[in-house]
Design a protein around this motif. Structure first.
Motif, PDB file in Angstrom:
ATOM      1  N   LEU A 408       0.805  -1.213   0.000  1.00 35.18           N
ATOM      2  CA  LEU A 408       0.000   0.000   0.000  1.00 35.18           C
ATOM      3  C   LEU A 408       0.843   1.271   0.000  1.00 35.18           C
ATOM      4  O   LEU A 408       0.563   2.205  -0.754  1.00 35.18           O
ATOM      5  CB  LEU A 408      -0.931  -0.006   1.220  1.00 35.18           C
ATOM      6  N   ALA A 409       1.874   1.315   0.842  1.00 33.27           N
ATOM      7  CA  ALA A 409       2.589   2.574   1.063  1.00 33.27           C
ATOM      8  C   ALA A 409       3.916   2.681   0.336  1.00 33.27           C
ATOM      9  O   ALA A 409       4.412   3.793   0.130  1.00 33.27           O
ATOM     10  CB  ALA A 409       2.828   2.777   2.568  1.00 33.27           C
ATOM     11  N   VAL A 410       4.515   1.556  -0.068  1.00 34.93           N
ATOM     12  CA  VAL A 410       5.853   1.603  -0.661  1.00 34.93           C
ATOM     13  C   VAL A 410       5.813   1.319  -2.156  1.00 34.93           C
ATOM     14  O   VAL A 410       6.449   2.029  -2.940  1.00 34.93           O
ATOM     15  CB  VAL A 410       6.792   0.610   0.055  1.00 34.93           C
ATOM     16  N   LEU A 411       5.067   0.289  -2.557  1.00 37.27           N
ATOM     17  CA  LEU A 411       5.004  -0.021  -3.982  1.00 37.27           C
ATOM     18  C   LEU A 411       4.189   1.027  -4.739  1.00 37.27           C
ATOM     19  O   LEU A 411       3.169   1.506  -4.226  1.00 37.27           O
ATOM     20  CB  LEU A 411       4.356  -1.392  -4.197  1.00 37.27           C
ATOM     21  N   PRO A 412       4.589   1.393  -5.933  1.00 39.30           N
ATOM     22  CA  PRO A 412       3.771   2.310  -6.736  1.00 39.30           C
ATOM     23  C   PRO A 412       2.488   1.642  -7.188  1.00 39.30           C
ATOM     24  O   PRO A 412       2.413   0.414  -7.308  1.00 39.30           O
ATOM     25  CB  PRO A 412       4.685   2.649  -7.919  1.00 39.30           C
ATOM     26  N   GLY A 413       1.459   2.425  -7.418  1.00 42.50           N
ATOM     27  CA  GLY A 413       0.179   1.888  -7.849  1.00 42.50           C
ATOM     28  C   GLY A 413       0.296   1.125  -9.160  1.00 42.50           C
ATOM     29  O   GLY A 413       0.992   1.549 -10.088  1.00 42.50           O
ATOM     30  N   GLY A 414      -0.361  -0.016  -9.231  1.00 43.46           N
ATOM     31  CA  GLY A 414      -0.339  -0.819 -10.438  1.00 43.46           C
ATOM     32  C   GLY A 414       0.840  -1.761 -10.556  1.00 43.46           C
ATOM     33  O   GLY A 414       0.936  -2.502 -11.550  1.00 43.46           O
ATOM     34  N   HIS A 415       1.747  -1.776  -9.585  1.00 43.50           N
ATOM     35  CA  HIS A 415       2.893  -2.684  -9.654  1.00 43.50           C
ATOM     36  C   HIS A 415       2.399  -4.123  -9.552  1.00 43.50           C
ATOM     37  O   HIS A 415       1.470  -4.432  -8.815  1.00 43.50           O
ATOM     38  CB  HIS A 415       3.872  -2.380  -8.521  1.00 43.50           C
ATOM     39  N   GLU A 416       3.036  -5.024 -10.307  1.00 45.61           N
ATOM     40  CA  GLU A 416       2.578  -6.412 -10.333  1.00 45.61           C
ATOM     41  C   GLU A 416       2.653  -7.076  -8.961  1.00 45.61           C
ATOM     42  O   GLU A 416       1.843  -7.962  -8.639  1.00 45.61           O
ATOM     43  CB  GLU A 416       3.387  -7.218 -11.342  1.00 45.61           C
ATOM     44  N   ALA A 417       3.592  -6.662  -8.113  1.00 45.91           N
ATOM     45  CA  ALA A 417       3.727  -7.271  -6.789  1.00 45.91           C
ATOM     46  C   ALA A 417       2.645  -6.804  -5.826  1.00 45.91           C
ATOM     47  O   ALA A 417       2.537  -7.352  -4.730  1.00 45.91           O
ATOM     48  CB  ALA A 417       5.106  -6.958  -6.208  1.00 45.91           C
ATOM     49  N   SER A 418       1.851  -5.825  -6.229  1.00 49.58           N
ATOM     50  CA  SER A 418       0.805  -5.323  -5.331  1.00 49.58           C
ATOM     51  C   SER A 418      -0.323  -6.323  -5.151  1.00 49.58           C
ATOM     52  O   SER A 418      -1.153  -6.160  -4.255  1.00 49.58           O
ATOM     53  CB  SER A 418       0.246  -3.999  -5.861  1.00 49.58           C
TER      54      SER A 418
END
Length: 478
Positions: A408-418
């Motif tokens: 939620l807070a570190v990965l950018p939006g839309g990243h596959e790891a999200s």
């Protein structure tokens, strides 16, 4: 002479004293805990659980247990994997120290429960505030509320444990009630707000258990869900359950708090003319799939004017959904035209039938969270004491939430790891090998350049470092 052909290279094995690390990818979570100031928060809540002169403080013990569970550990002694890499994880408490810590929890379960609840609320508020435009609290509105899923599950045990009992499936163990936050698939996999451990013979349709775990979950929400007087802004929350949560007592409780609800409903036996009306699909409208596109073999309808609801909260409406029977499924009284008819209740201020149906069916995502929670510790409760197992359950919740907060807070939006679950994080990142080296009065962690997720690891470390600096300089609300 015949020479055998090996499938893989055959290497000789020998021991080495080099600083090799088998779980180097876990450094992402350890750095994240450091950035969250986990040690200070734990010392404020749990200092009474360790001696004043103890070298291993509560934050170090709880942090090591959470990291071990996130990596796939199943019992407290599995922290020896972290103990084998002091260069990366620092000094890790011995098994005896952890055992004494858990014994003190058993003696003071209420103090631990309160401390853990306030600690996780503090951490959640900090992380949500740092998530910027994806902050679930600020995105929540009466039209698009924060969704809290509540569901019960079964945890089977194979030995006698305090308060364990037989289950309705013929097994033996516990039946925890779990409350989870689903803030949208595009923002991550969601997180767990509360775990209420119960004996295995407790029913899933207990209104008292639903109310208990809901209150625990509401206490976890940041201040954005409360007004200046501390009153809950219930219109920004929607509780979603299966038919076990459709009891009048529970729905009236939600209504008294101003909370929206969407709950599956078991259709009562109704008159034959209603069944014939259900068969007339010309009155229905197409349902939507998970992507928001119309389906040509499923329909939904508002049946509030046809099926009478008695003693339910004012404004409660009933919706029906019809779709083809699954292969091998047995038809019920209502499934007269080859379609399975199901129902759900809601008091939502929105009246788009297809949207409400699609939102309710997304409840299936909570099953993935429960599966993940079991794989991070809930699936194997290691202690005899009920209080210790409850503490273990909330530690499993913390391990799951650390990964959810990263998404939620570190990965950018839309990243596959999200959208990765914990098992994929373990295989792709946490199990990554590395080597600790020293030079120039600094220690560094070396990661293979060709590792598939090496770039992701570096990206996460950079993001965590940036968050730490913003928290340190007061640029983000704590």
């Amino acid at each position: 002479m015949h020479h055998s052909t090996h499938v893989f290279p055959a290497l000789s094995t020998q021991l080495t004293g080099q600083s090799l690390v088998s779980h180097a990818g876990l450094s992402v979570l350890s750095n994240f805990l450091n950035a969250l100031d986990f040690q200070r928060v734990c010392e404020d809540r749990f200092s009474q659980f360790v001696p004043a002169t103890a070298a291993h403080r509560s934050g170090r013990i709880l942090g090591a247990l959470a990291l071990s569970l996130a990596a796939g550990g199943e019992q407290a002694t599995d922290i020896d994997q972290l103990r084998a890499a002091p260069g990366l994880f620092g000094p890790v408490a011995s098994d005896a120290t952890v055992s004494r810590f858990m014994s003190r929890i058993k003696e003071q379960p209420d103090a631990f429960a309160y401390g853990f609840a306030t600690m996780t609320r503090t951490l959640r508020s900090k992380v949500w505030a740092a998530s910027g435009p994806r902050n679930p609290a600020r995105l929540a509105t009466p039209a698009d509320p924060l969704i809290i899923d509540i569901d019960a599950s079964l945890v089977h045990v194979h030995s006698e444990k305090e308060f364990s009992a037989g289950t309705y499936k013929g097994g033996y163990g516990f039946s925890p009630m779990i409350a989870m936050a689903d803030y949208g698939k595009t923002n991550g996999t969601g997180e767990v707000l509360a775990v209420h451990l119960r004996p295995g013979n407790r029913g899933a349709n207990s209104a008292a258990s639903h109310i208990e775990v809901l209150n625990q979950a509401l206490a976890q929400l940041p201040d954005d869900f409360y007004d200046e007087r501390g009153n809950l802004r219930g219109e920004k929350i929607l509780v979603r359950t299966d038919s076990a949560g459709s009891s009048r007592e529970f729905l009236h409780y939600l209504d008294s708090l101003g909370i929206q609800f969407s709950t599956s409903y078991s259709l009562p036996v109704i008159k034959e003319r209603f069944i014939r009306w259900i068969d007339e699909k010309k009155y229905w409208e197409p349902a939507l799939n998970a992507g928001g596109d119309q389906r040509d073999d499923a329909w939904v309808i508002d049946a509030s004017k046809v099926i009478e609801l008695k003693d339910y909260p004012a404004g409660t409406r009933i919706y029906l959904r019809a779709e083809p029977l699954h292969p091998g499924a047995k038809a019920t009284l209502f499934d007269t035209d080859g379609n399975r008819v199901t129902a759900f209740l809601t008091n939502s201020p929105r009246f788009n039938v297809a949207f409400l149906d699609a939102r309710h069916r997304a409840r299936g995502r909570c099953e993935n969270r429960i599966k993940t929670l079991k794989s991070t510790g809930l699936g194997k409760l290691p202690y005899w004491s009920f209080a210790s197992n409850q503490a273990w359950a909330v530690l499993a919740m913390l391990a799951l939430n650390l990964v959810a907060w990263l998404q939620l807070a570190v990965l950018p939006g839309g990243h596959e790891a999200s959208v990765w679950d914990v098992k994929r994080w373990r295989y792709r990142l946490f199990s990554m090998a590395g080597k600790v080296v020293s030079g120039g009065r600094q220690r560094r962690l070396l990661i293979p350049e060709k590792a598939p997720e090496a770039r992701l690891l570096c990206q996460l470390h950079e993001g965590i470092g940036a968050l730490f600096q913003r928290w340190r300089h007061g640029e983000l609300a704590a």
